[in-house]
Design an enzyme around this catalytic site. Structure first.
Site, mmCIF file in Angstrom:
data_model
loop_
_atom_site.group_PDB
_atom_site.id
_atom_site.type_symbol
_atom_site.label_atom_id
_atom_site.label_comp_id
_atom_site.label_asym_id
_atom_site.label_seq_id
_atom_site.Cartn_x
_atom_site.Cartn_y
_atom_site.Cartn_z
ATOM 1 N N LYS A 82 -13.688 -6.514 13.492
ATOM 2 C CA LYS A 82 -13.948 -5.077 13.444
ATOM 3 C C LYS A 82 -13.669 -4.632 12.014
ATOM 4 O O LYS A 82 -12.531 -4.490 11.597
ATOM 5 C CB LYS A 82 -13.059 -4.286 14.418
ATOM 6 C CG LYS A 82 -13.536 -2.840 14.523
ATOM 7 C CD LYS A 82 -12.425 -1.843 14.774
ATOM 8 C CE LYS A 82 -11.644 -1.377 13.586
ATOM 9 N NZ LYS A 82 -12.360 -0.664 12.503
ATOM 10 N N GLU A 138 -0.936 -8.465 7.808
ATOM 11 C CA GLU A 138 -0.822 -8.310 6.356
ATOM 12 C C GLU A 138 -0.768 -6.817 6.126
ATOM 13 O O GLU A 138 -1.780 -6.132 6.180
ATOM 14 C CB GLU A 138 -2.038 -8.990 5.711
ATOM 15 C CG GLU A 138 -1.784 -9.426 4.299
ATOM 16 C CD GLU A 138 -2.286 -8.409 3.315
ATOM 17 O OE1 GLU A 138 -1.480 -7.497 2.972
ATOM 18 O OE2 GLU A 138 -3.437 -8.512 2.910
ATOM 19 N N CYS A 169 -2.775 -3.894 -1.679
ATOM 20 C CA CYS A 169 -1.412 -3.928 -1.127
ATOM 21 C C CYS A 169 -0.427 -4.566 -2.090
ATOM 22 O O CYS A 169 0.773 -4.423 -1.918
ATOM 23 C CB CYS A 169 -1.379 -4.731 0.167
ATOM 24 S SG CYS A 169 -2.539 -4.162 1.359
ATOM 25 N N GLU A 178 3.558 3.891 -0.640
ATOM 26 C CA GLU A 178 2.547 2.992 -1.201
ATOM 27 C C GLU A 178 1.500 3.915 -1.819
ATOM 28 O O GLU A 178 0.788 4.630 -1.109
ATOM 29 C CB GLU A 178 1.960 2.139 -0.076
ATOM 30 C CG GLU A 178 1.136 0.999 -0.595
ATOM 31 C CD GLU A 178 0.627 0.089 0.528
ATOM 32 O OE1 GLU A 178 0.630 0.483 1.698
ATOM 33 O OE2 GLU A 178 0.215 -1.035 0.207
HETATM 34 C C1 SIN Z 1 -4.836 -6.587 -0.176
HETATM 35 O O1 SIN Z 1 -4.702 -5.613 -0.866
HETATM 36 O O2 SIN Z 1 -4.666 -6.501 1.046
HETATM 37 C C2 SIN Z 1 -5.234 -7.943 -0.698
HETATM 38 C C3 SIN Z 1 -5.056 -8.087 -2.147
HETATM 39 C C4 SIN Z 1 -5.381 -9.473 -2.638
HETATM 40 O O3 SIN Z 1 -5.933 -10.303 -1.924
HETATM 41 O O4 SIN Z 1 -5.050 -9.733 -3.793
#
Ligand code: SIN
Length: 486
Positions: free
Chosen positions: A181, A257, A291, A388
């Site tokens: 999804k 993640e 992230c 964040e």
């Molecule tokens: C992400 O921001 O979830 C992944 C970043 C990355 O693969 O470097």
């Protein structure tokens, strides 16, 4: 309409059981370019009936897929990889149109995404079992590794290609089938991957893409179904927690993640130029929307002012604009909510005494663009320390000692990526070991690649993606006790 060399990569229907399908009730949702608002496609808005059908298709496809040899599965994955690279330019344009990142970054992501498929096409053939010395002479202890079963993958908009391949490649390599999804902001990249999967010879049902705006219904069904044996999710910590709860009733395997709050520590003994270049790539990549972006820049007293000045010089060289403009390094943020969050964080910090060294406002390019920004004199009591940011804002904090830096760095619920710059070998070991994070970049701002285990600790996640470890998340261990051996 968006111009591609191969227009058949642009799909507006979902992909299930090897077929392109519209929603039963004919509903669609609009996918737009975040920079211009231009309509790109009206995509099938699938609901519960279609989700149930996708689960049945993925379940039915498990048997034939798992009985293929690992070498056969690897050959199909390899074809998918080659087709992706052969269509790199089109896939990058499609991604930039729906996500906004500069074309060079999209081209980089297509290669990055494909690298996971190549890696797991190779790893597919190395799923070894074990024969363990038995404690009794009439027994043998054997260990097999088998696919977990049907996998659901819920993927984000910030990497519309690579976050899919990083989950789907190990799942398919292990012998699982998958229902993806994708984010409603960026479904077109996912559908293009399905088109190329079909061309690579994917058997019907092994890779299904459900496009929807109804994440609660579709996610609810995927997590509640006893047929779906694993959920892999990339996204916010709050949504991840909710999905973990939803998976509890069927005791699913989960890979999460989740969010990050990466510290980027610059010690007095660092090479300042290297550290500046590390921040530039870690912080401003994808306009700060990853992230693992540096989220808190901690700089030691002795070099704070020099570092800030050099960073300002580098940031002033960034060019903000549309993905296809010459020399553009930074695109728009994904939507109005993302802009509002960044503006709110900067405003709150400055109201409490942070200073704007550069940027600090909406860019003249338009309402979706934020200026690459540096804030100095930022302190822990400001909201930006915890949040964040997900935007091109670098807050600079000051510290005096190594102990203080490590304590500040670990003062968060998150534990995804951390970075530090130092030339002292003893400190490099000490700090690497003391940082409570799943990944640590030492004198390096870009740490992601297919050979490395990507993932976090604390509230940043469960499991690892990429590397030899990434395959384990899609495998179950089966112990066979062979007895009666006289
Ligand atoms: C992400 O921001 O979830 C992944 C970043 C990355 O693969 O470097």
């Amino acid at each position: 309409m968006m111009k591609l060399n191969d227009q058949s990569l642009l799909h507006d229907q979902a992909f299930m059981d090897g077929e392109w399908r519209s929603a039963k009730d004919g509903k669609t949702f609009d996918v737009t370019n975040p920079a211009t608002g231009a309509l790109l496609a009206s995509v099938a808005n699938m609901g519960s009936e279609e989700t149930a059908a996708a689960i049945v298709a993925a379940d039915k496809a498990m048997g034939p897929w798992v009985t293929k040899t690992a070498k056969e599965r690897a050959a199909i994955l390899r074809k998918w990889h080659n087709l992706i690279l052969a269509n790199k330019q089109d896939l990058a344009v499609l991604m930039s149109e729906e996500q906004g990142k500069p074309l060079a970054e999209s081209l980089g992501e297509i290669s990055y995404g494909a690298s996971y498929i190549e890696w797991y096409a190779e790893e597919a053939k190395r799923v070894y079992g074990d024969i363990i010395p038995a404690p009794a002479s009439d027994k043998r202890v054997l260990v097999l590794k088998q696919p977990v079963g049907v996998v659901a993958a819920i993927t984000p908009w910030n990497f519309p290609n690579a976050m899919i391949t990083r989950k789907v490649a190990p799942a398919l390599a292990a012998g699982c089938t998958v229902i993806v999804k994708p984010s409603e902001e960026t479904p077109l990249s996912a559908l293009a991957l399905a088109e190329l999967g079909a061309r690579a010879g994917f058997p019907a049902g092994i890779f299904n893409v459900i496009t929807t705006t109804d994440a609660a219904i579709v996610g609810g069904m995927l997590t509640e179904s006893p047929v779906v044996r694993k959920l892999s999710f990339t996204g916010s910590t709050n949504v991840g927690k909710m999905l973990i709860r939803q998976c509890a009733d069927t005791v699913k395997k989960v890979s999460m993640e989740l969010g990050g709050n990466a510290p980027f520590i610059v010690f007095d003994d660092a090479d300042i130029d290297q550290a500046v270049s590390g921040v530039m790539s870690s912080k401003y990549r994808n306009s700060g929307q990853t992230c693992v972006c540096a989220n808190r820049i901690l700089v030691q007293d002795g070099i704070y002012d020099a570092f800030a000045a050099r960073l300002k010089q580098a940031v002033s060289g960034l060019k903000v604009g549309g993905y296809d403009e010459d020399g553009v390094t930074n695109g728009p943020l994904i939507n109005g909510a993302a802009m509002a969050k960044v503006e709110r964080l900067v405003q709150e910090a400055t109201s409490k005494g942070a200073k704007i060294l550069i940027g600090g406002a909406v860019h003249e390019k338009g309402a979706q663009y934020y200026q690459p920004t540096i804030l100095t004199d930022v302190r822990r009591d400001m909201a930006i320390f915890e949040a964040e940011i997900f935007g091109p804002v670098a807050p600079l904090y000051r510290f005096a000692t190594e102990e203080e830096a490590v304590e500040m760095a670990n003062d968060t619920i998150y534990g995804l990526a951390a970075y530090f710059y130092s030339s002292n070998l003893g400190r490099i070991w000490r700090v690497s070991e003391a940082l409570d994070y799943g990944m640590v970049g030492v004198n390096e701002g870009i740490i992601s690649n297919e050979a490395a285990p990507f993932g976090g600790v604390k509230q940043s996640g469960i499991g690892r993606e990429g590397s030899k470890y990434g395959l384990d998340d899609y495998l179950e261990i089966k112990y066979i006790c062979l007895g009666g051996l006289t």
